[in-house]
Each structure stands twice: as C-alpha cells, then as structure tokens.
Design a protein around this motif. Structure first.
Motif, PDB file in Angstrom:
ATOM      1  N   LEU A 183      -4.822   8.393   2.658  1.00 41.36           N
ATOM      2  CA  LEU A 183      -5.014   7.404   1.588  1.00 41.36           C
ATOM      3  C   LEU A 183      -4.520   6.026   2.001  1.00 41.36           C
ATOM      4  CD1 LEU A 183      -5.712   6.788  -1.415  1.00 41.36           C
ATOM      5  CD2 LEU A 183      -3.335   7.382  -1.949  1.00 41.36           C
ATOM      6  N   ALA A 189      -8.204  -1.921   5.267  1.00 40.54           N
ATOM      7  CA  ALA A 189      -9.195  -2.702   4.514  1.00 40.54           C
ATOM      8  C   ALA A 189      -8.584  -4.002   3.990  1.00 40.54           C
ATOM      9  CB  ALA A 189      -9.749  -1.870   3.362  1.00 40.54           C
ATOM     10  N   LEU A 190      -7.347  -3.930   3.481  1.00 35.54           N
ATOM     11  CA  LEU A 190      -6.697  -5.139   2.962  1.00 35.54           C
ATOM     12  C   LEU A 190      -6.416  -6.141   4.080  1.00 35.54           C
ATOM     13  CD1 LEU A 190      -4.169  -3.696   0.344  1.00 35.54           C
ATOM     14  CD2 LEU A 190      -6.201  -5.076  -0.102  1.00 35.54           C
ATOM     15  N   ILE A 213      -6.767   2.184   3.281  1.00 39.70           N
ATOM     16  CA  ILE A 213      -6.614   1.082   2.326  1.00 39.70           C
ATOM     17  C   ILE A 213      -5.861  -0.072   2.976  1.00 39.70           C
ATOM     18  CG2 ILE A 213      -5.548   0.386   0.143  1.00 39.70           C
ATOM     19  CD1 ILE A 213      -6.088   3.165  -0.917  1.00 39.70           C
ATOM     20  N   VAL A 217       0.831  -1.208   0.000  1.00 35.54           N
ATOM     21  CA  VAL A 217       0.000   0.000   0.000  1.00 35.54           C
ATOM     22  C   VAL A 217       0.864   1.257   0.000  1.00 35.54           C
ATOM     23  CG1 VAL A 217      -1.712   1.307   1.325  1.00 35.54           C
ATOM     24  CG2 VAL A 217      -1.949  -1.153   1.078  1.00 35.54           C
TER      25      VAL A 217
END
Length: 705
Positions: free
Chosen positions: A534, A541-542, A538, A306
């Motif tokens: 950002l 979530a991953l 993310i 990420v």
C-alpha cells in the motif's frame, strides 16, 4: 520582517519548547504498544484483557536459576528468600505475585499454574534449572524497567554468586526492559555523534569555523521546536512516539536539514562573489534556492505522511513525526538561515571570506572532467552504471530470514541469555506463552482441543500445557495460556499461529482471540506485507507528482524515480551480501526493506531535485540547449550536491553506532544507497540520460530556445 526579529522569534519559540523535550522522551520510553499491528487479532486480545479483566494485561518476568549438577537444597532456600525480598522491596507498585516451584512468596493466584503437576514448567529434567515468576498488572515499559532492576539487584548475577548459583531475568518483562535500556540514551548518543560528524564535514567543506556551526545551530533550533510540537501531538492523542521514531527524527532532520542549508549557503557564497552588497546576495540566493528547497522538503514530507496508512504502529507513528520535523526544517531553512547569514554578512565565511570577482570563477577541474565525460559518452556511461546497479541488486534475490528477538541486539542482553537457557532445558515456548481469550463456557473444550489433540494431534506439534487464570470482573470471559514446543521466536512458531487459531475456534461456540508475543509477531508480519504493497506505490506516485509539478514535465521525473529505485536495489542487494557473508548476520529486521525504500527514494530524489532545478534554470537561458544546460548544471552544482550527499550518508551511518541491529541495518543500507546516489546516479546516470533524451526531457512541455 527585520532579520533580528526573525532570529528572535525562532529563539523564543525554541526556548518555549525546551521544557517539552523531557516529557517527550518519557512518552517515547513506553513502547508497550509500539510493535503491535493496528486492528489485528493479537492487539484485540490485549485490549480485551486490559479492559475487561480486573488485573488487566498481565506481564511476567521469568527468573531462570542455574546450577550445573543440580539445584541444591540451599539453592531452593535462596530462591524462596529471593521471592520474599522481591515481595517486600516495595519498589514494584504493580506487583501481583511472586512464585516458584517451591511455593508462592506473595499473591493469592497464579496465572502460570505454579502448582505441582505442570509438566516441565518449573524445573528442568536434569534438575539443573529452576524457574520463578514475577507477575505484574501493568505491562508498560517504565514498570518493566523498574521491576527488572529490582529483581536483578536481588537475585544472583548471570556470572554467579559466591556459591556458584547463577540467574537470568527474562520473559516478556525482561525483554521489554532490555530493549528499553538499549534505546534509553539513543537520542543523546545520536545528537552528540551526529553533531560531531557534521561539524567535521562542514569544516572540510567551508574551512570556516563559523560556517560549520551555523547550519548545526539552525537545525538544532528546528529540532527543539519539532520535538516540542511532537510532544503536543502525542499528548493530544494524534500520534504516539517511541525511541525508534525519535532517533530517526534526529537523523532525518540533521541530515536533510544540513543539506538544505548547504544549498542556500553555496548559492549565497556565489552571489557574494558577484555583488558587494550582502543583503542583495542573500536575497538572490534565497530566491533561486527556495523552489528547490520547498520541492525537496515537500517530497520528503509526502513520503513520510504516507506512513500514516500503515497498520504496524511503529511505522505509522513515524509519519506525522517525521513529516512535522521536515516541515519545521524547511521553514527554518527559508527564514532563520537567511536571517543569520544576512546578519553575519561576509564574516560568516572567515577566514575564507569571498570577495567580489570581476570574472566568474572557473569550474572545479574534477567536475569539468565529469562534465566532458558525460557530454562525450552519455550512452556508454548510462549503460555501464545501469548494469552495475542491476548486478548489485541481484544480491537481494531470495531475501533473508526475519530477525528474531535474540538477534535484535548488537550485544545480546541478559534476557536473551535467559531465553536461551530456557529453550535448551525446558519447553522452548515457556519464555513467551500464547494467550487465548474466549467465552468462559468454551474454556474446557478449547483447552482439550489444544492439549489432547482431538481430531488433529495439535499437542504433538505445538502445545505442552494450558491453564485458566482466575477471572476478575467479567464472568463471561476466560483467559488461557499455552506454551509452544518450539522456539517461540522462530519462523516455525510464527507460522503455527494460523493453525492454532483455526483449532481454537473450531472447538469453541464463539470466537477465540490469540494474543502474546508469538501471535503479535505473526500479525506484524502480515501487517507489514500489506503496508508494503500500500505505502510504496502511493509514496512513489506522490513523489512523481511533486517532481512533475516542479519540472513541468513527465519524462524526466519518470527516469529520475527509476534511477533512485535502482540505487535502492543495489544498496539492498550489496548490503544483504555484506550482512550475510562478511558480518555473519543472515537475518534482517522486518522493517528494513520498507524503511530503506522510503528513505532512499525520498532522500535520493530530494537532493537530485537540486540538480534538476538547476538544469531547468540553465535551460531557461536564451540560446541554451538542454544538453548544454545539463553539463553546466552538473559542473556548477557538482561540489555542493556531492557534499550534501556525503553529509546525508554520514548522518545515517551514525545509526550504525547504536546497539540495536535493526537501526544498524537501516543506517548501513541507507548510507550505502545515498553514496551510490551521490557518486553514480546523480553524478553520472541522471545527467547521461538527460543528455541522451535532449529536448524530450521536458515532454509534454516545450522549452523556448
């Protein structure tokens, strides 16, 4: 594949990668673009100067000569002689000019307006300090190191020569050289200290010399291969590398890699107590630990990848490098380690060799007590631990001011001392000029707007002087330099950049780009704020998705993520209090929160996966309830997972031995967070919540009874 073939393949690959370790360190040594923000105005200004001007992006070393009571005529002659010696040394191939208040020693143009009339630029008002400048046409880190070494060998030392004349080499070239020197031996130091710490811990855990070395050997082989592959990626232009990223690679691979090895070794030792056949034992151990190791590795890899979304170069480059390192480590843990253990058999644990036991070994008394406590008082434990973590997190409320360059070193180097001399006796911004790239026809209007004030008295707020260097190949562009009337490394200087940009563009018919260290600091701050909003969602979530797939549930992954975030908040809050009130460090590195969050969440969940996977395994047994599965898993895995947490925390704490304040702070916060995860979150909070929720842990799945 036969185990000796597996071992041989790994060793051959490692030997092939050994010659690439030196080139990787050479590439990592050049950090001239590492701390820029991708797509930013300051990075654009640097690129335009590099591409469209004859000399490219010039960099300047500033020499500050000091004599209390005033510079003498003999000192002036010494300054001129020093300049001549620097010119004739022949060891700075990118040397463009050397000049001082007493004339040019070499070169035919001066980008810093060394001619008389530059107010406050070259001699202090009390005549105690005189400045000289060495301009270079190459701003790379190796050139900065070479130039600074040459200059410092010639000029008087900060302690003074036999006459009492003192000198400091500072400016952007001095800063770059001193930072590079601070990280030059960072990898070697980390490798040595990390290996010593891990060997001591593994000896305490297994009481076996051979078993203390096996994980280190496996991780070492994986690290050599990962380093070689990283160099190939850098050479192919896929990513860049810096001393910071290679240092974190060592810590992450040795910490997480040793944990993966611990999980398999502990299960292998258990299986050796159940069967007389070592081959069967390693097969069973591998089958039962592979899903947890794969899932744990996937979580860290996903979190690291990420980082490629970041605009800040230093953050973005870590993504592929760290993800590649963990990927290689996972493969080594699932292939090389089992092959080595199978080849060594029971001898690997000498002198504490495990024997086949007729009855299962009883649970360790400590973990039996912890299991009973969680079973009897899950609500009280969950509430108490949660309140403690929330209370610790309050220490981070309000935040701390960002660290400037002078605070970036555990022991301030010469360039920081020189910058302080200049700030005290000159225009403070003299050490870090702001560059303006503009259309050639706009140069007079822009300079007038900035120095004369026009509608707004900008000069009173920010600028002292500006000059237009001779343009090289491009007759359509010009570059001007200006000096702020404030400490260029302060928040006030960084905050001034938006207004400077508005003023410059208002005076020009076209666009004006601002470059230099102060605009770069502003653009970095903006980029990191965007990156945080950002990257962190993310990444979470991953990780949540991977946990959901592993556990085939939604509820358990949600509260596991929440508990790790709580431990991050506690670590950051308590660390802020310790840094500010105990260590006297009121400022923090801009990357601290972002890096600490990524590492703590990814690694905290990483070894919590070991517990969760064991809970699911125990729950799958016929006639076992979730409550029973949680307590059994806690009792059976408590020792190995706590050992893994201690190993990981100890590995990150090694960063505290390094000279850079940013790495010290990251090491302290991550180590503290991992210890909290080990002894509070994983041992008490997660099992207590799991017991309270019971069968609802597996929603929307349903576990058979």
């Amino acid at each position: 594949m036969p185990r000796w073939a597996v071992i041989g393949a790994w060793l051959l690959l490692a030997l092939a990668m050994v010659p690439l370790q030196g080139p990787l360190q050479t590439r990592a040594a050049d950090e001239s673009d590492t701390f820029l923000a991708r797509g930013s105005e300051s990075a654009g200004a640097k690129r335009v100067i590099d591409e469209r001007f004859r000399a490219g992006s010039e960099s300047v070393a500033v020499i500050a000569y000091l004599r209390e009571g005033g510079i003498t005529s003999a000192d002036r002659q010494r300054i001129v002689d020093d300049g001549a010696r620097i010119c004739s040394a022949g060891t700075i191939p990118s040397l463009k000019l050397v000049g001082s208040a007493y004339g040019l020693s070499c070169g035919d143009e001066d980008p810093l307006d060394l001619s008389p009339g530059g107010p406050g630029l070259l001699t202090s008002s009390d005549a105690s300090v005189a400045l000289a400048s060495v301009a270079l046409t190459d701003d790379s880190t190796p050139v900065a190191e070479l130039a600074v070494k040459t200059i410092r060998d010639i000029v008087p030392p900060p302690a003074g020569d036999e006459t009492g004349l003192r000198a400091w080499v500072t400016g952007e070239v001095g800063f770059e050289a001193d930072r590079s020197e601070a990280v030059k031996t960072i990898d070697e130091t980390l490798l040595i200290v990390t290996c010593v710490v891990l060997i001591v811990l593994l000896l305490l855990i297994y009481r076996s010399p051979l078993m203390a070395l096996v994980p280190i050997f496996v991780v070492g082989v994986a690290y050599i291969i990962a380093g070689g592959l990283t160099y190939l990626l850098v050479r192919a232009g896929v990513t860049t590398a810096s001393g910071q990223s290679t240092a974190i690679l060592i810590v992450l691979m040795f910490g997480a890699g040793t944990d993966y090895c611990l999980l398999l070794v502990a299960r292998y030792r258990d299986e050796l107590r159940r069967t007389a056949d070592p081959d069967e034992a390693i097969r069973r151990a591998s089958e039962r630990t592979a899903p947890a190791i794969l899932s744990a590795g996937a979580i860290v890899i996903a979190a690291m990848l990420v980082l490629v979304l970041a605009d800040f170069n230093a953050t973005r480059e870590m993504g592929p490098i760290l993800a590649l390192g963990i990927a290689v480590m996972v493969v080594a843990g699932l292939t090389l380690l089992p092959a080595l253990l199978g080849a060594l058999g029971r001898r690997a644990f000498w002198p504490a060799v495990p024997r086949v036991e007729a009855t299962p070994r009883p649970v360790a008394p400590l973990w039996a007590k912890v299991g009973r406590l969680v079973d009897r008082r899950p609500g009280i434990i969950a509430a108490a631990v949660t309140l403690l973590l929330l209370a610790g997190a309050l220490g981070a409320v309000g935040g701390r001011e960002p660290m400037d360059f002078s605070e970036a070193f555990r022991t301030p180097p010469e360039s920081v001392g020189g910058e302080q001399i200049i700030s005290e006796r000159f225009i403070p911004g003299r050490a870090a000029p702001v560059e303006f790239v503009m259309d050639y026809d706009d140069r007079e209007a822009v300079i007038a707007r900035l120095t004369e004030g026009m509608a707004t008295p900008i000069e009173e707020m920010y600028l002292s002087a500006a000059s237009v260097p001779t343009n090289g190949q491009d007759s359509e562009l010009a570059v001007a330099q200006a000096y702020l009337k404030m400490d260029p490394f302060s928040d006030a200087a960084t905050d001034s950049i938006p207004e400077l940009r508005r003023a410059a563009n208002a005076a020009a018919s076209g666009s004006v780009l601002l470059g230099g260290e102060v605009p770069e600091a502003y653009d970095t701050r903006q980029a990191m704020a965007r990156d945080t909003w950002l990257i962190l969602p993310i990444g979470l979530a991953l990780i949540l998705l991977i946990l959901g797939v592993l556990l085939r549930a939604v509820v358990m992954p949600l509260y596991v993520i929440a508990t790790v975030i709580l431990s991050f908040g506690f670590a950051l809050g308590v660390s802020s209090l310790v840094f500010t009130h105990v260590m006297g460090q009121p400022a923090s590195d801009r990357t601290l929160e972002q890096f600490a969050f990524i590492f703590l969440v990814a690694l905290g969940v990483d070894y919590n996966v070991f517990l969760l996977a064991r809970i699911r395994e125990e729950r799958a047994r016929a006639g076992t309830t979730t409550r029973q599965a949680v307590i059994t898993a806690l009792e059976r895995t408590g020792g190995v997972i706590t050992s893994a947490g201690l190993v990981l925390a100890a590995t990150f704490s090694v960063l505290m031995a390094l000279p850079l304040e940013s790495l010290f702070q990251v090491g302290f916060v991550v180590a503290l967070g991992l210890l909290v995860d080990t002894f509070l979150v994983r041992a008490l909070l997660v099992p207590s919540v799991a017991v309270i929720l019971g069968e609802r842990n597996w929603w929307p799945s349903k576990m058979s009874t």
